[in-house]
Design a protein around this motif. Structure first.
Motif, mmCIF file in Angstrom:
data_model
loop_
_atom_site.group_PDB
_atom_site.id
_atom_site.type_symbol
_atom_site.label_atom_id
_atom_site.label_comp_id
_atom_site.label_asym_id
_atom_site.label_seq_id
_atom_site.Cartn_x
_atom_site.Cartn_y
_atom_site.Cartn_z
ATOM 1 N N GLU A 111 0.853 -1.198 0.000
ATOM 2 C CA GLU A 111 0.000 0.000 0.000
ATOM 3 C C GLU A 111 0.889 1.249 0.000
ATOM 4 O O GLU A 111 1.738 1.416 0.874
ATOM 5 C CB GLU A 111 -0.931 -0.016 1.211
ATOM 6 C CG GLU A 111 -1.895 -1.206 1.145
ATOM 7 C CD GLU A 111 -2.842 -1.288 2.332
ATOM 8 O OE1 GLU A 111 -2.577 -0.627 3.354
ATOM 9 O OE2 GLU A 111 -3.835 -2.045 2.237
ATOM 10 N N GLU A 148 1.799 4.993 0.531
ATOM 11 C CA GLU A 148 1.359 5.927 1.575
ATOM 12 C C GLU A 148 2.127 7.242 1.512
ATOM 13 O O GLU A 148 2.700 7.703 2.495
ATOM 14 C CB GLU A 148 1.555 5.279 2.958
ATOM 15 C CG GLU A 148 0.624 4.108 3.238
ATOM 16 C CD GLU A 148 -0.773 4.550 3.650
ATOM 17 O OE1 GLU A 148 -1.058 5.756 3.558
ATOM 18 O OE2 GLU A 148 -1.561 3.692 4.063
ATOM 19 N N PRO A 201 0.677 10.362 0.053
ATOM 20 C CA PRO A 201 -0.386 11.053 -0.673
ATOM 21 C C PRO A 201 -0.052 12.474 -1.106
ATOM 22 O O PRO A 201 -0.491 12.916 -2.167
ATOM 23 C CB PRO A 201 -1.559 11.033 0.309
ATOM 24 C CG PRO A 201 -0.952 10.808 1.653
ATOM 25 C CD PRO A 201 0.256 9.966 1.419
ATOM 26 N N LYS A 202 0.726 13.199 -0.292
ATOM 27 C CA LYS A 202 1.026 14.596 -0.661
ATOM 28 C C LYS A 202 1.831 14.682 -1.949
ATOM 29 O O LYS A 202 1.768 15.682 -2.661
ATOM 30 C CB LYS A 202 1.758 15.303 0.481
ATOM 31 C CG LYS A 202 0.857 15.598 1.664
ATOM 32 C CD LYS A 202 1.597 16.322 2.769
ATOM 33 C CE LYS A 202 0.667 16.589 3.942
ATOM 34 N NZ LYS A 202 1.410 17.145 5.104
ATOM 35 N N ASN A 217 1.906 9.715 -4.251
ATOM 36 C CA ASN A 217 2.594 8.427 -4.197
ATOM 37 C C ASN A 217 3.768 8.321 -5.167
ATOM 38 O O ASN A 217 4.130 7.222 -5.600
ATOM 39 C CB ASN A 217 1.620 7.257 -4.426
ATOM 40 C CG ASN A 217 0.656 7.075 -3.285
ATOM 41 O OD1 ASN A 217 0.952 7.424 -2.136
ATOM 42 N ND2 ASN A 217 -0.529 6.554 -3.568
ATOM 43 N N SER A 233 -3.301 1.905 -3.653
ATOM 44 C CA SER A 233 -3.177 3.142 -2.894
ATOM 45 C C SER A 233 -4.442 3.337 -2.074
ATOM 46 O O SER A 233 -5.544 3.237 -2.620
ATOM 47 C CB SER A 233 -3.005 4.328 -3.843
ATOM 48 O OG SER A 233 -3.245 5.541 -3.156
ATOM 49 N N HIS A 236 -5.397 6.098 -1.111
ATOM 50 C CA HIS A 236 -5.716 7.513 -1.309
ATOM 51 C C HIS A 236 -6.395 7.728 -2.650
ATOM 52 O O HIS A 236 -5.945 7.227 -3.679
ATOM 53 C CB HIS A 236 -4.442 8.348 -1.176
ATOM 54 C CG HIS A 236 -3.691 8.030 0.076
ATOM 55 N ND1 HIS A 236 -4.114 8.462 1.318
ATOM 56 C CD2 HIS A 236 -2.585 7.260 0.295
ATOM 57 C CE1 HIS A 236 -3.278 7.995 2.246
ATOM 58 N NE2 HIS A 236 -2.352 7.269 1.650
ATOM 59 N N ALA A 237 -7.473 8.515 -2.655
ATOM 60 C CA ALA A 237 -8.368 8.595 -3.805
ATOM 61 C C ALA A 237 -7.735 9.197 -5.058
ATOM 62 O O ALA A 237 -8.045 8.799 -6.172
ATOM 63 C CB ALA A 237 -9.620 9.403 -3.438
ATOM 64 N N ARG A 238 -6.834 10.163 -4.889
ATOM 65 C CA ARG A 238 -6.367 10.921 -6.056
ATOM 66 C C ARG A 238 -5.426 10.132 -6.958
ATOM 67 O O ARG A 238 -5.398 10.358 -8.169
ATOM 68 C CB ARG A 238 -5.659 12.208 -5.621
ATOM 69 C CG ARG A 238 -6.609 13.309 -5.197
ATOM 70 C CD ARG A 238 -5.849 14.598 -4.940
ATOM 71 N NE ARG A 238 -5.248 15.132 -6.156
ATOM 72 C CZ ARG A 238 -4.262 16.031 -6.152
ATOM 73 N NH1 ARG A 238 -3.759 16.462 -5.012
ATOM 74 N NH2 ARG A 238 -3.776 16.490 -7.284
#
Length: 378
Positions: free
Chosen positions: A25, A27, A29-30, A33, A63, A65-67
């Motif tokens: 996974e 991690e 996000p900023k 990835n 991921s 994270h949605a984006r």
């Protein structure tokens, strides 16, 4: 559900085993990835640990994270290394990234990539190889897939040219040169994805994977295929934008070099028929990209007929030349660092790039017996 500890700890990647599936996974996000050297090492360590483990039937990379699934490699770090003259850290990053890409491509167990959101550059490198493992490349309605490297003066690396070369007609050549972004239906049509599922269904799919009993890796794949059958991509692959433009793509991008592609597009535009607007838009894209990178990118796909190992070795040679004598440092400056979107490319026009200029980019800085990826096979 049993969960075993991570083989390597990292704030940017979580790796663990649940219900006989190895989960990776991302991690970070900023940074959408974007892969760092540390992330690459953690992922590779997990794959190595699970390779022979009978309690791991398959691997899922995702991921939370949605984006973004993964927006690529960390090119800002590459730029900073170039500014310092730190060639070693750049060579280390690309060498380890390409080793990971090869490990995925040759993995002996099904490797499954859940490719929602942004899937670009290095994100393609950690997902496309799933197709060779008996695994799956899963896309969703949010998937935005691209190899956009010609925008920053690079080329489609991470072994992506191997897959682009095997797309129908001239699709791979078009995607490599333009760096255009495609969606789920386009990816399925091009053979760059295997199944579709709605974004909203991913949490339930993960619950099922963590709960349903599996005896073999193929059972994990069958479970995902079964769940995906409840969902239909829109538009259908054969009605996607890429399918609609297929005749035009094949007509223009099958030509042997970018200068001829551009001239052919300009003729199409001048004819003023139904395809004139598409031709005009495509010409505008090509005029914005690095001329040298477009020429190199077309050649990369043309040469990608051999093994993945050969492709990755050439990719490593090209990263060195792209940073030292190509447009990459200037492209990253203009698009990512200063954001002035006014790159000063080495060649002003594609017509100025000679075959010798392109050939020089493929020169290897290493003798064959000292190449950092000399041991890769297959």
């Amino acid at each position: 559900m049993s969960i075993s500890a991570s083989p390597a700890a990292s704030d940017e990647v979580a790796t663990y085993v649940a219900n006989r599936i190895g989960f990776i996974e991302l991690e970070r996000p900023k940074a959408l990835n974007a892969l760092s050297t540390g992330m690459i090492r953690v992922m590779h360590a997990a794959l190595d640990q699970w390779r022979e483990d009978p309690e791991v039937l398959a691997v899922v990379v995702r991921s939370p994270h949605a984006r973004a699934f993964c927006a690529g490699g960390d090119i800002r770090l590459m730029y900073e290394a170039a500014q310092r003259g730190d060639q070693d850290s750049r060579d280390t990053f690309f060498t380890e990234e390409y080793r990971l890409n090869h490990a995925i491509f040759t993995y002996p167990k099904p490797y499954i990539a859940l490719m929602h959101g942004i899937v670009m550059g290095g994100g393609m490198g950690i997902s496309q190889g799933a197709h060779r493992t008996g695994g799956l490349r899963v896309v969703t309605q949010s998937t935005k897939m691209a190899m956009p490297e010609t925008r920053i003066g690079l080329f489609p690396d991470v072994g992506a040219s191997w897959f682009l070369a095997r797309t129908p007609g001239a699709i791979g050549r078009y995607l490599a040169v333009t760096g255009e972004t495609i969606g789920a239906a386009d990816a399925l049509y091009a053979g760059l994805a295997d199944v579709y599922i709605d974004d909203e269904a991913l949490p339930a799919l993960l619950d099922t994977l963590r709960r349903e009993p599996f005896e073999r890796g193929a059972d994990v794949v069958a479970c995902i295929e079964r769940e995906a059958r409840a969902y239909q991509v829109a538009p259908l692959p054969e009605e996607s934008a890429l399918a609609g433009a297929r005749t035009l793509l094949d007509r223009h991008f099958a030509l042997p070099d970018v200068a001829r592609i551009l001239a052919s597009l300009e003729e199409e535009h001048e004819r003023g028929d139904d395809a004139a607007e598409w031709a005009e838009q495509t010409i505008a894209v090509l005029r914005e990209r690095s001329p040298l990178s477009m020429a190199v990118s077309l050649e990369v796909v043309t040469r990608a007929e051999g093994s993945m190992a050969d492709v990755l070795r050439a990719d490593l040679d090209l990263t060195r030349s792209s940073f030292l004598i190509g447009d990459t440092v200037e492209g990253i400056r203009a698009r990512i660092i200063d954001k002035d979107n006014a790159p000063r490319w080495r060649f002003a026009r594609i017509e100025d790039v000679s075959a010798a200029d392109v050939e020089k980019m493929f020169d290897s800085p290493w003798p064959a017996n000292e190449h950092p990826l000399r041991d890769l096979r297959g």
